[in-house]
Scaffold this active site. Structure first.
Site: not given
Length: 726
Positions: A491, A572, A656, A696
């Site tokens: 991430y 993301s 999203d 999302h």
């Protein structure tokens, strides 16, 4: 793996040109038209791309076997950490296994088993297709009324409803078009504070913010905080804060003090952690709340983070990194603004969370090299009373100042959820008893092991290298022969740490493909506090990507794998991370999975709440900050004629409205335009999987999650040439 794909011809518009960097850089945005998700041309594009990806995925010989086995082992109960509410009953979310949405349960007494609990709120009844989910909920101070927000198809927009707890009947009050709503009650139990955005009160109450046909992608400006009094129409709600003028592009995070005496607001610039701290005195009667009241500014600068924990009279307890990189606990007097330290900063561990329990104690959670440690502290003196004896893993806890019971939830890479309970009224040293333990027998967990290593990364400044934590999960009998398929998850952003988690899919992948599942804790997260975050944002964002490359090189040099056997995956901001690394070091990876990624860093701030992220990436409309994004924006840094480039799977969803699908649409179009011949020569695909009526990620129905996960890991395995083992 070998693949030759005939990609469709996608229209390029050469007339769309933008200027950046004081008009020194001109950029043709050839696929601007794909930013409109509802145009006929975009709908056709989606259909054509899904046809390509489904055709490719259908050719993977073990795709159906992996899906069926994943569905089978996924069918186990899943529990959230329980809470005790003012009515004396216990509440928690539970999914029996394959329900599309988690169900909210009520348990009368801890003397009863969870099998005797009753369904309190079931979102599976909210829609036929299971795509309407509970987003947040909160009980009133007296526990008699519940307010809860629900979202449709994964949208950030939500609708707030109210329920009488005793009768379980809905009240007439409905608040549509809230976003990041907060939902905080007044002490008289007659109303709530909530957040939304400008224009929400002007909306037609009969319409939701999105339809099955599409989503809102336009920029969502001006956050507002309102007060709603029960039994009154939405049109009479009182606006108490509005992010305009000097607060433009700011965000209010609101809480009420434990006694309901104050409304407390943390005001930050977008997603940055640093915040101002304001309070609004509240009387016992909510009738006194007026439009645009006078707030008191306790902390006026935005140099540090101040997170509200609890209150006692005129004292607010705050977790802060002011004069404490690893965070400490302080009090601030709302009348004198005097600050005192309660729990000092640890020299080694991050003070991650503080919860008031049993009147005068704190449950204190530290993060030590990405592993949770839980303590009990005395509130008045700041003295440590107890360290809880718990296995290594990721801990979350529930407690309340008015209750003596605490619940602790723990999970790790090889340990599914275990929930413990203890009653501090029995003794401050009362043992932790198992409230619920999830048994997982889908694969032999005893045949696997977890190790943590620390990788040297030079980053942007080789004179100051760092040690990057990395977890590896694999079979105990793993051979370091450089042939092991390796899936790296990352991430690395927004001050969010990636802590150990139990992934059924990753374990099943290890089981069937003898793989190595890896989690890297690169800079940009909060594994070592805001220092770690700030060393991987803005002008230093490339440190995030250099850390991931360093971790991959460590795996290769230590015999775990080789570049052709490495997949990187992130969602993301993590999608940005892996896409940027694929562009920077295409020779280092065999496969890249980009999930709902932020891929156009030149225009991300023009959609929904994307402008909140300017503090993380930089504002491309500011010349100096444009230089930060210019070298990393995935859409604009695809290499020309590379000798190698990883197989690409992009996943996104048509609903999203956090990271709008235009990011993924434009990126796959540019990849196919620029690299289709190269990739066909390499035998590697460039495909996108576009989900419908999904957002999302939050609230995605279980069946959709299983389908996407099985497709993703089947793709990874096929791209890496991994062999299926029954």
């Amino acid at each position: 793996m070998s693949s030759t794909i005939t990609y469709p011809t996608i229209r390029r518009d050469t007339t769309v040109v933008d200027s950046y960097g004081n008009n020194t850089v001109s950029v043709n945005d050839a696929y601007r038209w794909l930013e409109d998700p509802d145009s006929d041309e975009t709908v056709k594009f989606v259909s054509e791309q899904n046809a390509i990806s489904q055709d490719y995925l259908n050719k993977i010989p073990y795709r159906n076997k992996f899906f069926e086995h994943l569905k089978e082992v996924f069918n186990i109960p899943k529990f959230s950490c329980p809470s005790k509410q003012p009515n004396g009953k216990y509440y928690y979310f539970m999914n029996t296994g394959l329900q599309n949405q988690d169900v909210y349960y009520e348990l009368d007494s801890l003397s009863k088993s969870t099998d005797e609990s009753q369904v309190f709120l079931d979102p599976n009844t909210f829609s036929k297709d299971g795509t309407v989910a509970i987003q947040s909920l909160n009980f009133s101070f007296d526990g008699k009324t519940l307010c809860y927000s629900v979202s449709d198809a994964g949208s950030d927009w939500s609708t707030v409803y109210f329920m009488d707890v005793a009768s379980r009947e809905k009240l007439d009050d409905v608040i549509i078009r809230t976003k990041f709503a907060s939902l905080r009650w007044t002490a008289d139990n007659r109303g709530i504070f909530y957040s939304t955005y400008a224009g929400a009160l002007d909306a037609d109450d009969s319409k939701e913010p999105q339809t099955e046909a599409g989503i809102e992608v336009k920029r969502t400006d001006v956050q507002e905080v309102y007060f709603h009094r029960l039994g009154t129409p939405r049109s009479s709600d009182v606006c108490i804060a509005r992010c305009v003028d000097e607060l433009s592009e700011h965000f209010f995070s609101i809480n009420t003090s434990d006694d309901g005496q104050y409304l407390i607001a943390g005001i930050s610039k977008g997603t940055l952690r640093e915040n101002q701290l304001w309070i609004l005195p509240l009387t016992k009667k909510s009738d006194s709340i007026v439009e645009q009241p006078n707030w008191t500014k306790l902390i006026e600068n935005m140099d540090f983070a101040y997170d509200f924990v609890t209150s006692e009279g005129d004292l607010l307890y705050l977790r802060t990194n002011a004069q404490a990189d690893n965070f400490r606990l302080i009090t601030i007097n709302v009348k004198t603004k005097e600050i005192k330290e309660v729990i000092k900063e640890s020299s080694t561990d991050i003070l991650e969370d503080v919860t008031r329990v049993y009147d005068k104690y704190f449950l204190v959670r530290y993060l030590s090299h990405v592993k949770s440690i839980l303590y009990l502290y005395e509130m008045e003196s700041g003295r440590q009373v107890r360290k809880f004896d718990l296995p290594i893993g990721n801990i979350s806890a529930w407690g309340d100042q008015f209750e003596s019971e605490i619940f602790v939830r723990l999970e790790s890479f090889l340990s599914p959820t275990t929930i413990y309970m203890c009653n501090l009224a029995d003794s401050l040293d009362a043992s932790l008893n198992v409230f619920k333990r999830i048994e997982f027998q889908g694969v032999d967990l005893n045949s696997m092991t977890t190790e943590q290593v620390f990788v040297d990364s030079n980053g942007l400044d080789p004179s100051h290298p760092v040690k990057v934590p990395m977890f590896l999960v694999h079979r105990k009998n793993l051979q370091k022969n450089a042939q092991n398929p390796t899936s790296i998850y990352v991430y690395g952003g927004f001050s969010n740490p990636t802590k150990p988690f139990f992934s059924i899919t990753a374990l099943l992948w290890i089981h069937h493909f003898d793989g190595v599942f890896v989690v890297t804790n690169v800079r940009g997260g909060a594994e070592y506090g805001e220092v770690w975050h700030k060393d991987g944002y803005k002008s230093k964002k490339r440190n995030t990507y250099l850390d991931l490359c360093a971790c991959t090189e460590w795996l290769i040099s230590n015999g775990y794998t080789q570049p052709e056997k490495v997949s990187i995956m992130g969602g993301s901001n993590g999608g940005l991370t892996v896409a940027a690394c694929a562009n920077m070091r295409p020779d280092l990876f065999g496969c890249t999975v980009i999930q709902v990624g932020v891929l156009d860093l030149y225009r991300y701030h023009k959609f929904t709440i994307g402008y909140y992220w300017c503090g993380e990436y930089g504002n491309p409309d500011v010349p100096e900050e444009f230089e930060w994004v210019k070298s990393i924006s995935p859409l604009h840094n695809i290499p020309n004629n590379p000798k190698s480039y990883p197989a690409i799977l992009i996943t996104t969803a048509d609903h999203d409205d956090r990271v709008v699908p235009g990011h993924s649409f434009k990126y796959i179009a540019q990849l196919q335009h620029q690299l289709s011949e190269t990739m066909n020569r390499l035998g590697r695909p460039l495909i996108i999987r576009i989900d419908v009526r999904a957002g999302h990620g939050a609230g995605k129905p279980t069946v959709k999650r299983i389908e996407e996960l099985s497709d993703t890991y089947s793709f990874i395995s096929y791209a890496l040439g991994a062999q299926w083992h029954d």
